[in-house]
Design an enzyme around this catalytic site. Sequence first.
Site, mmCIF file in Angstrom:
data_model
loop_
_atom_site.group_PDB
_atom_site.id
_atom_site.type_symbol
_atom_site.label_atom_id
_atom_site.label_comp_id
_atom_site.label_asym_id
_atom_site.label_seq_id
_atom_site.Cartn_x
_atom_site.Cartn_y
_atom_site.Cartn_z
ATOM 1 N N GLY A 1 6.560 41.199 36.182
ATOM 2 C CA GLY A 1 6.799 42.576 35.790
ATOM 3 C C GLY A 1 7.343 43.324 36.995
ATOM 4 N N GLN B 1 9.365 50.657 42.006
ATOM 5 C CA GLN B 1 9.419 49.538 42.952
ATOM 6 C C GLN B 1 10.835 49.257 43.444
ATOM 7 O OE1 GLN B 1 6.792 46.913 40.334
ATOM 8 N NE2 GLN B 1 6.341 46.210 42.419
ATOM 9 N N CYS C 1 1.302 41.805 43.752
ATOM 10 C CA CYS C 1 2.329 42.819 43.530
ATOM 11 C C CYS C 1 3.505 42.564 44.454
ATOM 12 C CB CYS C 1 1.735 44.207 43.786
ATOM 13 S SG CYS C 1 2.867 45.559 43.479
ATOM 14 N N LEU C 2 4.699 42.704 43.907
ATOM 15 C CA LEU C 2 5.901 42.531 44.717
ATOM 16 C C LEU C 2 5.982 43.572 45.829
ATOM 17 C CD1 LEU C 2 8.474 41.801 41.865
ATOM 18 C CD2 LEU C 2 7.249 40.149 43.317
ATOM 19 N N HIS D 1 -0.887 47.050 34.884
ATOM 20 C CA HIS D 1 -0.471 47.031 36.289
ATOM 21 C C HIS D 1 0.823 47.830 36.463
ATOM 22 C CE1 HIS D 1 0.123 44.935 40.272
ATOM 23 N NE2 HIS D 1 1.378 45.279 39.998
ATOM 24 N N GLU D 2 1.801 47.577 35.594
ATOM 25 C CA GLU D 2 3.082 48.285 35.696
ATOM 26 C C GLU D 2 2.919 49.761 35.327
ATOM 27 O OE1 GLU D 2 5.259 46.795 37.322
ATOM 28 O OE2 GLU D 2 4.494 44.766 37.093
ATOM 29 N N HIS E 1 2.009 51.707 38.227
ATOM 30 C CA HIS E 1 3.139 52.011 39.115
ATOM 31 C C HIS E 1 3.846 53.293 38.708
ATOM 32 C CE1 HIS E 1 3.383 48.835 42.020
ATOM 33 N NE2 HIS E 1 3.370 47.888 41.107
#
Length: 175
Positions: free
Chosen positions: A48, A53, A101-102, A143-144, A147
């Site tokens: 995702g 991000q 997480c990226l 999670h997204e 963000h």
Amino acid sequence: MPILRQIAQLGQPVLRQETACVGNPADPLIQTLIDDMLATMAEANGVGIAAPQVFEPLRLFIVASRPNPRYPQAPAMAPTAMLNPEILWRSDETEQGWEGCLSVPGIRGLVPRSLRIGVRYLSRGGGVCEEELSGFIARVFQHEHDHISGMVFLDRVASNRDLISEREYLRLVSA
């Protein structure tokens, strides 16, 4: 042709700011952003990615669960762009699960999330979608969604004892 975008790292203000609703899903700039996010996420082995991000403070993210080196047990699904997503309800039943997480490379955290959620979002084509998500897909959505709300998974970890290195996480899941 999609381009790989730089991924904002923890500490970048865009990860903590308010996001704006996507006005017109058909806008060519939004469609290009979605293509770029898909390419960036795939290159980084994500499941995702949210617009903040890639330095775009918009209420837009992609959920694209699939087995990969970072998530070997992830279920496969078609990549789905979700514009102006909402969580309509959450199950009372929660589960602790490891998240990475990226934007926070090298660290995994044990995060409590609702096992099931009801969601609504606009599709890439502008259609209204409502569905119930469960398990890993519900975790990725939550999670997204964090963000686009100015949060990262570290904000939900109960204790710093619930943090491990990426290498240790991969050892645990491959054992």
